[in-house]
Design an enzyme around this catalytic site. Sequence first.
Site, PDB file in Angstrom:
ATOM      1  N   GLY A 240       0.798  -1.226   0.000  1.00 32.18           N
ATOM      2  CA  GLY A 240       0.000   0.000   0.000  1.00 32.18           C
ATOM      3  C   GLY A 240       0.827   1.270   0.000  1.00 32.18           C
ATOM      4  N   SER A 241       2.039   1.222  -0.573  1.00 30.66           N
ATOM      5  CA  SER A 241       2.822   2.470  -0.602  1.00 30.66           C
ATOM      6  C   SER A 241       2.135   3.506  -1.495  1.00 30.66           C
ATOM      7  CB  SER A 241       4.261   2.211  -1.048  1.00 30.66           C
ATOM      8  OG  SER A 241       4.326   1.871  -2.402  1.00 30.66           O
ATOM      9  N   ASN A 242       1.478   3.063  -2.552  1.00 33.10           N
ATOM     10  CA  ASN A 242       0.714   4.017  -3.376  1.00 33.10           C
ATOM     11  C   ASN A 242      -0.475   4.582  -2.606  1.00 33.10           C
ATOM     12  OD1 ASN A 242       1.650   4.424  -6.284  1.00 33.10           O
ATOM     13  ND2 ASN A 242       1.898   2.208  -6.023  1.00 33.10           N
TER      14      ASN A 242
ATOM     15  N   HIS B 234       0.076   0.998 -13.123  1.00 32.61           N
ATOM     16  CA  HIS B 234       0.778  -0.226 -13.531  1.00 32.61           C
ATOM     17  C   HIS B 234       2.276   0.076 -13.604  1.00 32.61           C
ATOM     18  CE1 HIS B 234       1.181  -4.154 -15.437  1.00 32.61           C
ATOM     19  NE2 HIS B 234       2.095  -3.588 -16.205  1.00 32.61           N
TER      20      HIS B 234
ATOM     21  N   ASP C 127      -5.183  -3.987 -18.423  1.00 28.84           N
ATOM     22  CA  ASP C 127      -4.072  -3.042 -18.656  1.00 28.84           C
ATOM     23  C   ASP C 127      -4.137  -2.349 -20.016  1.00 28.84           C
ATOM     24  OD1 ASP C 127      -2.986  -3.615 -16.164  1.00 28.84           O
ATOM     25  OD2 ASP C 127      -1.668  -5.175 -16.940  1.00 28.84           O
TER      26      ASP C 127
HETATM   27  C1  GAR Z   1       3.101  -1.130  -7.550  1.00 31.24           C
HETATM   28  O1  GAR Z   1       4.334  -1.147  -8.225  1.00 31.24           O
HETATM   29  C2  GAR Z   1       1.950  -1.155  -8.538  1.00 31.24           C
HETATM   30  O2  GAR Z   1       2.193  -0.417  -9.707  1.00 31.24           O
HETATM   31  C3  GAR Z   1       1.880  -2.615  -8.857  1.00 31.24           C
HETATM   32  O3  GAR Z   1       2.092  -3.269  -7.633  1.00 31.24           O
HETATM   33  C4  GAR Z   1       2.902  -2.442  -6.772  1.00 31.24           C
HETATM   34  C5  GAR Z   1       2.121  -2.225  -5.488  1.00 31.24           C
HETATM   35  O4  GAR Z   1       2.842  -1.488  -4.566  1.00 31.24           O
HETATM   36  N1  GAR Z   1       0.593  -2.946  -9.425  1.00 31.24           N
HETATM   37  C6  GAR Z   1       0.415  -3.881 -10.330  1.00 31.24           C
HETATM   38  O5  GAR Z   1       1.308  -4.601 -10.740  1.00 31.24           O
HETATM   39  C7  GAR Z   1      -1.007  -4.048 -10.825  1.00 31.24           C
HETATM   40  N2  GAR Z   1      -1.032  -4.694 -12.094  1.00 31.24           N
HETATM   41  P1  GAR Z   1       2.126  -0.829  -3.302  1.00 31.24           P
HETATM   42  O6  GAR Z   1       1.207  -1.897  -2.667  1.00 31.24           O
HETATM   43  O7  GAR Z   1       3.272  -0.506  -2.386  1.00 31.24           O
HETATM   44  O8  GAR Z   1       1.375   0.373  -3.739  1.00 31.24           O
END
Ligand code: GAR
Length: 203
Positions: free
Chosen positions: A14-16, A103, A144
Amino acid sequence: MNKKKLAVLVSGSGSNLGALIQAVNGGVIKNAGISLVISSRQDAYALIRAEKAGIPALCIRQDEHILEKLGKFEIDAVLLAGYMKIVTAPILEAYKDRILNIHPSLLPEFGGKGMYGMRVHEEVIKAGAPVSGCTVHIVTENVDAGPILGQATVPVLPGDTPDSLAVRVLKEEHILYPRIVGEFVDSFLLNNDQTLSSWKSRL
Ligand code: GAR
């Protein structure tokens, strides 16, 4: 003006989500708040981040049940942030043009079914691509492949591992996603009569 209500769907760290929360608090996203976080996994750290920020956070796996909650919370748009499930018809139909995803590659390269998380960075390195990055796009039934709203690039450096590339790409994700979400809220969600294409042409 009433703020728009966003739900964020997550599966992992969940950093995003963290970057989106900061963007709401810091005014990068001015006209919306995060009203709900839904995780496909009970053990996702994203759930803890949401709770710490005082945002209702639930683990729900079935799209019908997710849709019910989105309705209860009067959610205007859905943001996928490291959500590792494919969103299916009931949600896609109810929230047409109102579901965004980030993505970790420059779509249309290295996207589609099975291309997610660290797998993407592994394939980018295997292919010897000199550049990678991230893409924010509208979610449609084609995985995607929905309309692209923004991209950021990073170099792939000699000696990069999937992990080192992921760190570089994630940094850009945390800037790009909040910026595009802020623009999406202001230009599209706040103007109900505006079509997606007319909003995109203003980017
Ligand atoms: C991120 O790099 C996101 O772009 C990717 O997973 C990671 C999640 O990081 N998403 C995908 O690959 C979706 N197809 P986060 O949980 O730290 O945000």
